[in-house]
Write a protein that holds these residues in place. Structure first.
Motif, PDB file in Angstrom:
ATOM      1  N   GLU A 109       0.830  -1.202   0.000  1.00  0.00           N
ATOM      2  CA  GLU A 109       0.000   0.000   0.000  1.00  0.00           C
ATOM      3  C   GLU A 109       0.869   1.258   0.000  1.00  0.00           C
ATOM      4  O   GLU A 109       0.570   2.242  -0.693  1.00  0.00           O
ATOM      5  CB  GLU A 109      -0.930  -0.010   1.227  1.00  0.00           C
ATOM      6  CG  GLU A 109      -1.959  -1.135   1.227  1.00  0.00           C
ATOM      7  CD  GLU A 109      -2.951  -0.998   0.073  1.00  0.00           C
ATOM      8  OE1 GLU A 109      -3.158   0.146  -0.410  1.00  0.00           O
ATOM      9  OE2 GLU A 109      -3.505  -2.026  -0.350  1.00  0.00           O
ATOM     10  N   ARG A 110       1.959   1.218   0.784  1.00  0.00           N
ATOM     11  CA  ARG A 110       2.842   2.387   0.841  1.00  0.00           C
ATOM     12  C   ARG A 110       3.512   2.635  -0.501  1.00  0.00           C
ATOM     13  O   ARG A 110       3.629   3.778  -0.960  1.00  0.00           O
ATOM     14  CB  ARG A 110       3.906   2.175   1.921  1.00  0.00           C
ATOM     15  CG  ARG A 110       4.740   3.412   2.228  1.00  0.00           C
ATOM     16  CD  ARG A 110       5.701   3.134   3.362  1.00  0.00           C
ATOM     17  NE  ARG A 110       6.696   2.148   2.967  1.00  0.00           N
ATOM     18  CZ  ARG A 110       7.806   2.452   2.267  1.00  0.00           C
ATOM     19  NH1 ARG A 110       8.035   3.701   1.880  1.00  0.00           N
ATOM     20  NH2 ARG A 110       8.657   1.512   1.946  1.00  0.00           N
ATOM     21  N   MET A 111       3.962   1.558  -1.156  1.00  0.00           N
ATOM     22  CA  MET A 111       4.582   1.705  -2.464  1.00  0.00           C
ATOM     23  C   MET A 111       3.587   2.234  -3.491  1.00  0.00           C
ATOM     24  O   MET A 111       3.942   3.057  -4.354  1.00  0.00           O
ATOM     25  CB  MET A 111       5.156   0.361  -2.917  1.00  0.00           C
ATOM     26  CG  MET A 111       6.334  -0.118  -2.075  1.00  0.00           C
ATOM     27  SD  MET A 111       7.729   1.029  -2.113  1.00  0.00           S
ATOM     28  CE  MET A 111       8.178   0.929  -3.841  1.00  0.00           C
ATOM     29  N   THR A 127       2.131   9.346  -5.844  1.00  0.00           N
ATOM     30  CA  THR A 127       2.686  10.665  -5.532  1.00  0.00           C
ATOM     31  C   THR A 127       3.740  11.072  -6.547  1.00  0.00           C
ATOM     32  O   THR A 127       3.781  12.223  -7.007  1.00  0.00           O
ATOM     33  CB  THR A 127       3.285  10.649  -4.125  1.00  0.00           C
ATOM     34  OG1 THR A 127       2.278  10.250  -3.188  1.00  0.00           O
ATOM     35  CG2 THR A 127       3.808  12.015  -3.747  1.00  0.00           C
ATOM     36  N   GLU A 128       4.610  10.131  -6.917  1.00  0.00           N
ATOM     37  CA  GLU A 128       5.654  10.436  -7.884  1.00  0.00           C
ATOM     38  C   GLU A 128       5.068  10.761  -9.248  1.00  0.00           C
ATOM     39  O   GLU A 128       5.576  11.638  -9.964  1.00  0.00           O
ATOM     40  CB  GLU A 128       6.627   9.250  -7.990  1.00  0.00           C
ATOM     41  CG  GLU A 128       7.462   9.017  -6.742  1.00  0.00           C
ATOM     42  CD  GLU A 128       8.374  10.199  -6.451  1.00  0.00           C
ATOM     43  OE1 GLU A 128       8.809  10.877  -7.407  1.00  0.00           O
ATOM     44  OE2 GLU A 128       8.636  10.461  -5.262  1.00  0.00           O
ATOM     45  N   LYS A 129       4.038  10.054  -9.620  1.00  0.00           N
ATOM     46  CA  LYS A 129       3.391  10.360 -10.901  1.00  0.00           C
ATOM     47  C   LYS A 129       2.841  11.781 -10.908  1.00  0.00           C
ATOM     48  O   LYS A 129       2.994  12.533 -11.874  1.00  0.00           O
ATOM     49  CB  LYS A 129       2.276   9.358 -11.168  1.00  0.00           C
ATOM     50  CG  LYS A 129       2.762   7.980 -11.574  1.00  0.00           C
ATOM     51  CD  LYS A 129       1.590   7.047 -11.849  1.00  0.00           C
ATOM     52  CE  LYS A 129       2.070   5.669 -12.284  1.00  0.00           C
ATOM     53  NZ  LYS A 129       0.943   4.740 -12.548  1.00  0.00           N
ATOM     54  N   LEU A 157       3.363  17.454 -12.536  1.00  0.00           N
ATOM     55  CA  LEU A 157       3.393  18.864 -12.157  1.00  0.00           C
ATOM     56  C   LEU A 157       4.721  19.530 -12.502  1.00  0.00           C
ATOM     57  O   LEU A 157       4.766  20.721 -12.805  1.00  0.00           O
ATOM     58  CB  LEU A 157       3.110  19.010 -10.657  1.00  0.00           C
ATOM     59  CG  LEU A 157       1.691  18.617 -10.195  1.00  0.00           C
ATOM     60  CD1 LEU A 157       1.609  18.653  -8.669  1.00  0.00           C
ATOM     61  CD2 LEU A 157       0.634  19.549 -10.809  1.00  0.00           C
ATOM     62  N   LEU A 158       5.825  18.762 -12.420  1.00  0.00           N
ATOM     63  CA  LEU A 158       7.149  19.361 -12.599  1.00  0.00           C
ATOM     64  C   LEU A 158       7.743  19.118 -13.980  1.00  0.00           C
ATOM     65  O   LEU A 158       8.913  19.428 -14.203  1.00  0.00           O
ATOM     66  CB  LEU A 158       8.111  18.802 -11.542  1.00  0.00           C
ATOM     67  CG  LEU A 158       7.752  19.102 -10.084  1.00  0.00           C
ATOM     68  CD1 LEU A 158       8.739  18.419  -9.152  1.00  0.00           C
ATOM     69  CD2 LEU A 158       7.735  20.605  -9.838  1.00  0.00           C
ATOM     70  N   SER A 159       7.006  18.542 -14.892  1.00  0.00           N
ATOM     71  CA  SER A 159       7.562  18.242 -16.209  1.00  0.00           C
ATOM     72  C   SER A 159       7.956  19.516 -16.945  1.00  0.00           C
ATOM     73  O   SER A 159       9.055  19.631 -17.500  1.00  0.00           O
ATOM     74  CB  SER A 159       6.558  17.439 -17.030  1.00  0.00           C
ATOM     75  OG  SER A 159       5.349  18.176 -17.172  1.00  0.00           O
ATOM     76  N   LYS A 160       7.060  20.516 -16.909  1.00  0.00           N
ATOM     77  CA  LYS A 160       7.358  21.766 -17.596  1.00  0.00           C
ATOM     78  C   LYS A 160       8.535  22.479 -16.937  1.00  0.00           C
ATOM     79  O   LYS A 160       9.436  22.987 -17.607  1.00  0.00           O
ATOM     80  CB  LYS A 160       6.124  22.664 -17.586  1.00  0.00           C
ATOM     81  CG  LYS A 160       4.961  22.105 -18.406  1.00  0.00           C
ATOM     82  CD  LYS A 160       3.768  23.057 -18.368  1.00  0.00           C
ATOM     83  CE  LYS A 160       2.598  22.513 -19.193  1.00  0.00           C
ATOM     84  NZ  LYS A 160       1.423  23.432 -19.176  1.00  0.00           N
TER      85      LYS A 160
END
Length: 308
Positions: free
Chosen positions: A114-116, A122-124, A129-132
């Motif tokens: 569940e944590r993974m 979250t990483e996705k 959000l940070l791709s640009k």
């Protein structure tokens, strides 16, 4: 008659005594036999009693040993039963613990999954959000690296130019030093040539003045150079400290022959020369330490100079 009667009486008495003795011996024999039989029966009875006692004692000890062994076997069986019970309990406890451990591990793994999953989500989201921003940052990083590379290239070019200038200066300096050394050597050679030419002119002038006499020129140069003075000094140093001994001797004849005929006898002259040799060899030995060769004789240690 009396003698015969007395003889019969004696015979009868003797017979009676013999029968009595025989009866006594037979009675004693029977008594002894009965006594021995009684004692034998007593000993046999005692032996039987002792044997019975020993048999009872052995049977008692055997029974005690059997009881002891049975007690040990019972104790061993009881210990074995206790150990079996303990082992069974430990096995059951281990089985329960294993079951619980499996359940706990299953729960932990489920929590980790569940944590993974949460981290992946979250990483996705972060990536989206940070791709640009990442693209812009990458462009800025590329620009910064290009400028840094240009600055490094400029520094390398300036450093290479400085090294080239330093190398040119060092080469010029070494060339100047080499030129100076070459000039000094050339001047030194010219000086030597000039000295040689001057010496040649000097020698030719002296030779002309001496009329071409090379021996006179040599003597003059040796005298002028102090060679004879050095030779005299060396010779004086060589003989310095010597203590020469001067010996004067004669043959003791005064030139007179034995027969009064004067000096005409050649044999006396030869004898005089031979007599002169020992003191001569002695003097040479004292002053130089040299001895005559063996074929000419040897000097003795006596006071007078004689040869063997």
């Amino acid at each position: 008659m009396e003698a015969a009667n007395q003889a019969r009486i004696d015979v009868a008495e003797a017979k009676m005594k013999g029968e009595i003795g025989s009866k006594l011996r037979a009675g004693r024999t029977q008594q002894n036999a009965a006594k021995v039989d009684a004692e034998t029966k007593i000993i046999a009875t005692q032996r039987q009693g002792d044997g019975k006692k020993e048999e009872i004692k052995v049977m008692t000890e055997v029974k005690i040993y059997e009881n002891h062994r049975e007690a040990e076997v019972a104790e061993a069986n009881a210990d074995l039963a206790k150990k079996k019970a303990g082992w069974s309990m430990e096995a059951q406890v281990a089985e329960v613990e294993a079951t619980k451990a499996v359940s706990l591990r299953d729960a932990e793994l489920q929590i980790e999954v569940e944590r993974m999953n949460a981290l992946t989500t979250t990483e996705k989201l972060k990536a989206q959000l940070l791709s640009k921003a990442s693209v812009q940052e990458a462009n800025w990083e590329l620009y910064r690296k290009q400028k840094a590379a240009e600055a490094i290239l400029y520094e390398k070019e300036r450093e290479a130019e400085a090294k080239k200038a330093a190398a040119d200066a060092a080469f010029y300096s070494r060339q100047q030093v080499a030129d100076g050394e070459f000039y000094a050597k050339r001047k030194e050679a010219e000086g030597l040539v000039a000295v040689a030419q001057a010496q040649g002119v000097y020698l030719r002038t002296l030779l002309d003045a001496l009329g071409g006499n090379y021996a006179a020129l040599r003597d003059y140069l040796m005298i002028n150079g102090g060679l004879y003075r050095e030779i005299a000094k060396i010779n004086s140093d060589a003989v310095q400290g010597l203590q020469p001994k001067i010996s004067i001797w004669t043959n003791g004849k005064g030139g007179v022959r034995n027969d009064g005929a004067g000096e005409g006898n050649a044999m006396e002259e030869v004898a005089g020369v031979y007599k002169m040799l020992p003191p001569l060899f002695k003097t040479v030995q004292e002053q130089t330490g040299m001895l005559p060769p063996p074929w000419m004789g040897s000097l003795t240690d006596s006071g007078n100079s004689n040869m063997k």
